[in-house]
Design a protein around this motif. Structure first.
Motif, short mmCIF file in Angstrom:
data_model
loop_
_atom_site.label_atom_id
_atom_site.label_comp_id
_atom_site.label_asym_id
_atom_site.label_seq_id
_atom_site.Cartn_x
_atom_site.Cartn_y
_atom_site.Cartn_z
N GLU A 243 22.51 -3.82 82.84
CA GLU A 243 21.97 -2.47 82.93
C GLU A 243 22.35 -1.70 81.67
O GLU A 243 23.42 -1.89 81.10
CB GLU A 243 22.54 -1.75 84.16
N LYS A 244 21.46 -0.78 81.31
CA LYS A 244 21.74 0.01 80.13
C LYS A 244 22.70 1.16 80.46
O LYS A 244 22.97 1.44 81.61
CB LYS A 244 20.43 0.57 79.57
N PHE A 245 23.15 1.81 79.43
CA PHE A 245 24.17 2.82 79.61
C PHE A 245 23.60 4.24 79.70
O PHE A 245 24.34 5.20 79.71
CB PHE A 245 25.20 2.75 78.48
N ASP A 246 22.26 4.32 79.70
CA ASP A 246 21.67 5.65 79.65
C ASP A 246 22.25 6.62 80.67
O ASP A 246 22.56 7.75 80.37
CB ASP A 246 20.14 5.55 79.87
N SER A 247 22.40 6.11 81.88
CA SER A 247 22.82 7.03 82.92
C SER A 247 24.31 7.36 82.82
O SER A 247 24.82 8.18 83.55
CB SER A 247 22.51 6.45 84.29
N SER B 56 27.17 5.42 95.72
CA SER B 56 28.16 6.44 96.02
C SER B 56 27.45 7.71 96.44
O SER B 56 26.45 8.07 95.86
CB SER B 56 29.01 6.76 94.79
N LEU B 57 27.95 8.33 97.41
CA LEU B 57 27.33 9.56 97.85
C LEU B 57 28.28 10.73 97.65
O LEU B 57 28.98 11.13 98.56
CB LEU B 57 26.96 9.47 99.33
N VAL C 237 25.89 21.81 96.02
CA VAL C 237 24.66 21.04 96.12
C VAL C 237 24.81 19.73 95.36
O VAL C 237 24.55 18.65 95.89
CB VAL C 237 23.49 21.86 95.56
N PHE C 238 25.22 19.83 94.11
CA PHE C 238 25.54 18.62 93.35
C PHE C 238 27.05 18.60 93.11
O PHE C 238 27.68 19.65 93.04
CB PHE C 238 24.81 18.61 92.01
N SER C 239 27.57 17.40 92.96
CA SER C 239 29.01 17.31 92.78
C SER C 239 29.38 18.00 91.46
O SER C 239 28.61 18.00 90.51
CB SER C 239 29.45 15.86 92.77
N LEU D 183 19.06 11.81 92.48
CA LEU D 183 18.73 12.78 91.44
C LEU D 183 19.97 13.18 90.65
O LEU D 183 19.89 13.52 89.48
CB LEU D 183 18.07 14.01 92.08
N GLY D 184 21.11 13.13 91.32
CA GLY D 184 22.35 13.50 90.64
C GLY D 184 22.69 12.55 89.51
O GLY D 184 23.25 12.94 88.49
N ARG D 185 22.34 11.29 89.69
CA ARG D 185 22.69 10.30 88.68
C ARG D 185 22.15 10.65 87.30
O ARG D 185 22.83 10.51 86.30
CB ARG D 185 22.11 8.94 89.06
#
Ligand SMILES: Nc1ncnc2c1ncn2[C@@H]1O[C@H](COP(=O)(O)OP(=O)(O)O)[C@@H](O)[C@H]1O
Ligand SMILES: [Mg+2]
Ligand SMILES: [Zn+2]
Ligand SMILES: [Zn+2]
Lengths: 481, 685
Positions: free
Chosen positions: B614-618, A3-4, B125-127, B82-84
């Motif tokens: 996948e782990k839930f860290d993010s 997703s962007l 810049v970031f959501s 990077l946002g993730r």
């Protein structure tokens, strides 16, 4: 798939810069009782209207005295029952005050329906079931909006069914939708907005949608089955939902079904017969007893006489066929306007209303194989008149060739895809009849890298559902600009 | 990771290792590497995150500037990768930093909430979702820190101060700490989404480490005599007047923001025990909020330990007489300012509401119906003057001889008899023009005649809205349609549609004299009508939430056919209890992405999603409504935590059930997610 969210989609529309300069100056427009101020504003201008004194309404929805309303790409009229004074800012393409309006007769129509609703409430039966027909631009949608607004003023909860794919209701063009309305309509946004992930100052409504994918119901073979499906859903809802049952429903239709061939109006007949109990048992397992019992014919004398002859006097389930005058304010909307209108609706689906750009859609990169697209087959889109054997039975006959399964190709860029609630493995009839979960937009297809980039309304993975591609609405090349 | 990626990543890592100070050339260099290798963005992002996490605290800030430079000058796909993990990257670093560095990070965060300076792109810049989480956590940290320190009776020197909050003065981005980049050479002219316009060097201020936000320590006024109750009372007054002002001009965003901030402050005041020191800070806050607040103050950091001098920015147009924060506190003056010019609006300012009323109304509007209305928390707004002054409304004098009040019964009987046949008067009607004739008096006159004949009360025909008398406790609408149903009935024929029946219009207007100034919805003048209107106004307030636009709101998927059939509309003026149950039921299943579970105990914390492994860290996130750290997009099924999206897909099976098949998970989810997520009640809006 990624997703962007940072995607730059500040979709500013054509010429926004010159708006503010004109809108600071305002002028006063006084209206005598029972007159209306008619205006047309282009998509690149904004007209602002504020109610100074008195009362005023826009297609039946009253203006709030402390709000300044902005109109863009709109043709319409501010009507006053009691007289009013307006403060108007900005530039209209055309504007004038009309002293002859059809509002009294539309109000009469409303109060006639109200009588039936009162009775329905007392006896716990279904309220009036209304079908509105008439040529293009005869004011059908305007009437439906007025009747809906007035019903809401009486605390009713009408179900409105839009069977005109040319103009979406709470959705994009090409769709057929239904929604129950309660509370208020919005002056600027009309029907309101389908749900978003946060609070919305525009009243949120819950549409049920099916994707037709063509502009003209007379064109293909899909219209009737979709009407049938929609009728089932609406009638099922009415069986269970008392507030809507007592209020009844109002069906808006496209002008093309009112042309008829030799006095026969195939699609009107189909709608009347499907929106009635004759189809048997509804989804919730009850016998349906609800059928269209009122037809409002706008304008056309001939249509009125044809329909009254057919439905007005039949002994079983007679239908009140009533003619209403077409408003002198109705504007013929040319194809250029309609195209702009459609693109605006699509834009608003993803980005929210033009003015506010409040919504943030997501761009998603997927493998070509992730999308299973069903394109309306040529044979579904041919004129039924070329197929002499094509009768109603044929419509329901199992057929594999409603759609053809296609891979995303660069030719499909900028197209809208309907995300159905069906699986790609489902039979084609199931896909056809599946309601729509939403729409995605093909931004880019890279055939060599086998990647697609799509715009999706909400974050998360692309649903693996069957996607339907029709030929209508047309591509929107500058959605992201 | 491909070999090429690994190589690029290694180069990048090497270059990062050398970054120990805010070196402009080095940061530029790293940005260029990132720019030229966007196809390896994931690997590079990973390296960068890793480096920020593992490097020594004093070297973290330069690395964060690299991140900042990359996301601003290159943009996507770095913003995505990077946002993730930005929450983690940022918060982990923040926790180990000293106050000066934290201040610098606050500054960074602030610029991330805004568009890249001079870019065409108006998106931040970031959501907002990304930055909001961080922001919430920071607020929480500050609150906790302040409380701890207050308890320890220490002076507040070590606290992370609030970010300098004067964004309107110069545009906050000017404080962006990223060193200037080389200019447009980084632009990718072919990519429409890349931000083309880079800030020119002189737009960047100096590094914030060198110039911490200008905070002139202000001598604190004596705090001894602050009386909590009087402070609360002052606050309540300010809220009441602000609320009144907001109701009069609901479109005023600044006012709405102020109101929200004040109410937040009130919550803090009412729910926490606050030492005198902090009370002083709150008092300063109240003062600071008196002129239209700058947007960043939406989240009123509850306790600011270093009260900042209040410097009204030019936009705020504070009257010169406003005393500085350190001076006297003139509440009357503030209140005077908070009130809008009365002349602006036809609706007079609401009388002051009691605090209890306000709180009740704001926090749980649903309780309204069960609350005695004696206190009249919502006094009925004055009736909107129905007849415009400048317009001559036709009000023909009633002809007394025509008013057949004595014959009413007779007339009624006639009407009843007429049934489907036209009433006796109708034969005259065809001579009337089919449309109301031009001019404003004729239709009125015709109308009057008809109405008089039908024995309809005069008021309904003149355009004057009848005002409900206090005795009218039954709903006017039903009264109208019930009592006068017979004479008012409208026959469904083409001819009947053309008869003017202006008296009926009162059912659309006068029957509900109480109009919402914002949207025009009308309410009856009864107790019930008032309650409905109060709830309706609450709805306006909720959806006007000034934060809302910053939240990255998106269109939701439509509900399925079956859900639609079972769905029941929500009227924003109906009591909340009726609305929420149904609404929540449908909603919870609506968007798997927005489902969450509280972060489980340590052992389960490392378990991956059984479906995608996948782990839930993010997915870790501070959840405001749950008031806890949660995993988003997660659902607990029989004690196991899945990604809600994974489960959603899985549960639908290989073939998606036919549209009418109920979703088997629905019930389960309801049970698992005990807390209804108020923000997700889409329908409630
Ligand atoms: N009284 C009126 N004054 C000004 N414009 C009107 C009026 N009634 C309808 N219109 C405009 O005329 C156009 C056609 O009306 P519409 O109701 O959409 O017709 P239909 O649904 O039959 O195609 C629309 O743009 C509508 O807004
Ligand atoms: Mg229409
Ligand atoms: Zn309102
Ligand atoms: Zn998973």
């Amino acid at each position: 798939m990624a997703s962007l969210p940072g995607l730059n989609l500040a979709a500013a529309s054509a010429e926004p810069a010159n708006l503010t300069s004109t809108s600071t100056e305002t002028r006063q427009q006084d209206l005598a009782a029972n007159t209306e101020y008619r205006f047309e504003v282009s998509f690149s201008r904004t007209l602002t209207i504020r109610l100074r004194t008195g009362t005023a309404e826009f297609f039946g929805t009253e203006l709030g005295p402390s709000t300044t309303y902005s109109f863009k790409g709109t043709k319409g009229a501010i009507y006053t029952w009691h007289g009013c004074s307006l403060e108007i800012g900005g530039e209209a393409e055309s504007e004038y005050v009309a002293e002859e309006t059809t509002m009294m007769s539309y109000a009469n129509a409303h109060f006639a329906l109200e009588d039936l609703r009162d009775k329905a409430m007392q006896s716990n039966e279904a309220g009036p079931r209304v079908l509105v027909v008439g040529p293009d631009n005869s004011g059908k949608t305007s009437l439906v909006r007025i009747l809906t607004s007035y019903a809401l003023k009486m605390e009713r909860q009408p179900v409105v069914v839009n069977l005109d794919p040319r103009e979406g209701m709470l959705s994009v063009p090409g769709s057929l939708t239904a929604s129950a309305f309660s509370g208020i309509l919005d002056v600027e946004e009309g029907w309101g907005s389908s749900p978003i992930s946060g609070p919305s100052p525009i009243p949120v409504k819950m549409p049920l949608g099916y994707h037709y994918g063509l502009g003209n119901p007379e064109e293909g073979k899909l219209y009737k089955p979709l009407v049938t499906r929609m009728a089932l859903a609406v009638l099922s809802r009415l069986e269970e939902d008392k507030a809507s049952k007592h209020t009844g429903f109002i069906i808006d239709t496209p002008g093309s079904i009112s042309h008829g061939k030799g006095g026969v109006y195939e699609n009107i007949d189909h709608i009347v017969s499907e929106f009635s109990g004759t189809c048997g048992v509804c989804f919730v397992g009850k016998l349906l007893t609800i059928s269209v019992n009122i037809i409002f014919v706008l304008g056309s004398e001939r249509l009125y006489s044809d329909l009254s002859r057919k439905y007005g006097h039949r002994s079983e389930d007679p239908i009140s066929v009533v003619r209403l005058d077409k408003s002198g304010g109705c504007v013929d909307r040319d194809e250029a306007y309609m195209k702009h209108f459609r693109q605006n609706q699509i834009h608003n689906y993803f980005f929210g209303t033009d003015a506010e750009n409040t919504l943030a859609p997501y761009s998603l990169v997927a493998d070509i194989g992730d999308l299973t697209i069903f394109r309306l087959a040529e044979s579904s889109a041919v004129d039924p008149s070329f197929r002499p054997g094509d009768d109603d039975d044929d419509v329901y006959a199992a057929s594999k060739n409603i759609y053809e399964k296609v891979n995303p190709s660069s030719a499909m860029q900028n197209s809208l895809l309907a995300v159905t609630t069906a699986s790609p493995k489902d039979p084609q009839e199931v896909i056809r009849d599946a309601s729509v979960q939403g729409y995605i937009y093909l931004i880019e297809v890279d055939e060599t890298k086998k990647k697609v980039r799509v715009l999706v309304p909400q974050p998360g993975q692309l649903p693996p559902n069957a996607l339907v591609l029709g030929s209508f609405p047309e591509v929107v090349p500058d959605l992201l600009n | 990771m491909s070999n090429a990626s690994a190589e690029v990543a290694a180069d990048f890592r090497d270059a990062l290792q050398d970054l120990k100070i805010n070196s402009r050339p080095e940061i530029s260099n790293l940005t260029i590497i990132a720019k030229e290798n966007t196809e390896h963005a994931q690997a590079i992002s990973h390296e960068l995150e890793n480096h920020i996490r593992t490097t020594r605290p004093e070297w973290k800030l330069p690395a964060l500037y690299v991140l900042d430079s990359i996301v601003k000058n290159v943009g996507t796909p770095y913003t995505v990768f990077l946002g993730r993990n930005l929450y983690r990257t940022f918060m982990d670093a923040y926790m180990v930093m000293d106050p000066a560095n934290r201040r610098a990070m606050d500054g960074l965060l602030k610029t991330w909430k805004q568009p890249v300076p001079e870019s065409m792109d108006t998106n931040p810049v970031f959501s907002p979702e990304v930055t909001r989480d961080i922001e919430n956590a920071l607020i929480k940290i500050r609150t906790v820190t302040v409380q701890q320190q207050a308890m320890a009776q220490r002076t507040p020197h070590g606290l992370p101060p609030r970010p300098a909050s004067n964004p309107m003065a110069s545009g906050a981005w000017r404080n962006t700490p990223t060193p200037p980049q080389g200019g447009p050479r980084h632009a990718a002219p072919n990519d429409p989404r890349v931000r083309h316009n880079f800030p020119t060097p002189n737009n960047y201020g100096q590094l914030p480490v060198a110039t911490p936000p200008s905070q002139v320590p202000t001598p604190q006024p004596p705090v001894t005599s602050i009386d909590l109750e009087s402070l609360k009372a002052d606050l309540a007054k300010l809220i009441a007047s602000t609320r009144g002002a907001w109701e009069a001009t609901p479109t005023d965003l600044a006012l709405a923001q102020k109101l929200k901030a004040l109410m937040d402050l009130q919550t803090v005041l009412n729910t926490q025990t606050i030492p005198p020191q902090q009370l002083q800070a709150i008092r300063t806050q109240i003062q600071a909020l008196s002129p239209p607040p700058p947007p960043v103050q939406t989240y009123v950091p509850p306790i600011a330990t270093t009260p900042q001098p209040f410097i009204p920015s030019p936009q705020q147009a504070a009257p010169p007489s406003l005393p500085p924060a350190s001076g006297g506190f003139n509440l009357a003056q503030l209140l005077a300012q908070a009130r809008p010019p009365v002349a602006q609006t036809p609706t007079p300012t609401q009388p002051t509401l009691s605090l209890a009323d306000l709180l009740r109304r704001v926090s749980s509007p649903g309780q309204m119906s069960s609350t005695p209305v004696a206190a009249a928390p919502f006094p009925p707004p004055p009736h909107f003057p129905p007849v415009p002054q400048p317009v001559a409304t036709p009000t023909p004098a009633p002809a007394p001889t025509l008013t057949p009040t004595t014959n009413l019964a007779q007339l009624l009987a006639q009407m009843t008899k007429s049934g489907s046949a036209p009433p006796p008067q109708v034969p005259q009607l065809p001579q009337l023009p089919t449309q109301p004739p031009a001019g404003s008096s004729a239709p009125g006159a015709t109308d009057w005649l008809l109405n008089a004949l039908k024995g309809v009360p005069q008021m309904a025909t003149t355009g004057v809205l009848p005002q409900s008398t206090p005795t009218a406790s039954t709903p006017m609408t039903r009264q109208a349609s019930g009592m006068t149903a017979v004479p008012n009935s409208v026959e469904l024929t083409t001819a009947s549609m053309k008869q003017p029946r202006f008296h009926l219009i009162a059912r659309l207007y006068g029957a509900k004299p109480n109009i919402c100034a914002t949207c025009g919805r009308r309410f009856e003048n009864s107790a019930e009508g008032k309650e409905k209107k109060a709830r309706h106004m609450d709805w306006h307030f909720r959806v006007k939430d000034p934060d809302a636009t910053k939240r990255g709101i998106h269109r939701s998927w439509y509900i399925s056919e079956k859900e639609w059939i079972e769905y029941r509309e929500v009227d924003e003026s109906a009591p909340d209890t009726a609305n929420s149950a149904k609404a929540a039921a449908v909603t919870l299943k609506k968007d798997p992405k927005e489902q969450y579970v509280h972060v489980p105990a340590d052992a389960a914390r490392d378990a991956p999603c059984p479906i995608c492994l996948e782990k839930f860290d993010s997915n870790l996130k501070w959840h405001t409504d749950a008031n806890d750290f949660v995993w988003m997009d997660a659902v607990n099924v029989n004690g196991k935590v899945y990604h809600a999206t994974c489960w959603d897909e899985y549960s639908k099976g290989a073939g998606i059930p036919a549209p009418s098949t109920p979703d088997p998970v629905l019930g389960k989810r309801k049970a698992d997610i005990g807390t209804p997520v108020s923000g997700k009640k889409v329908r409630a809006y």
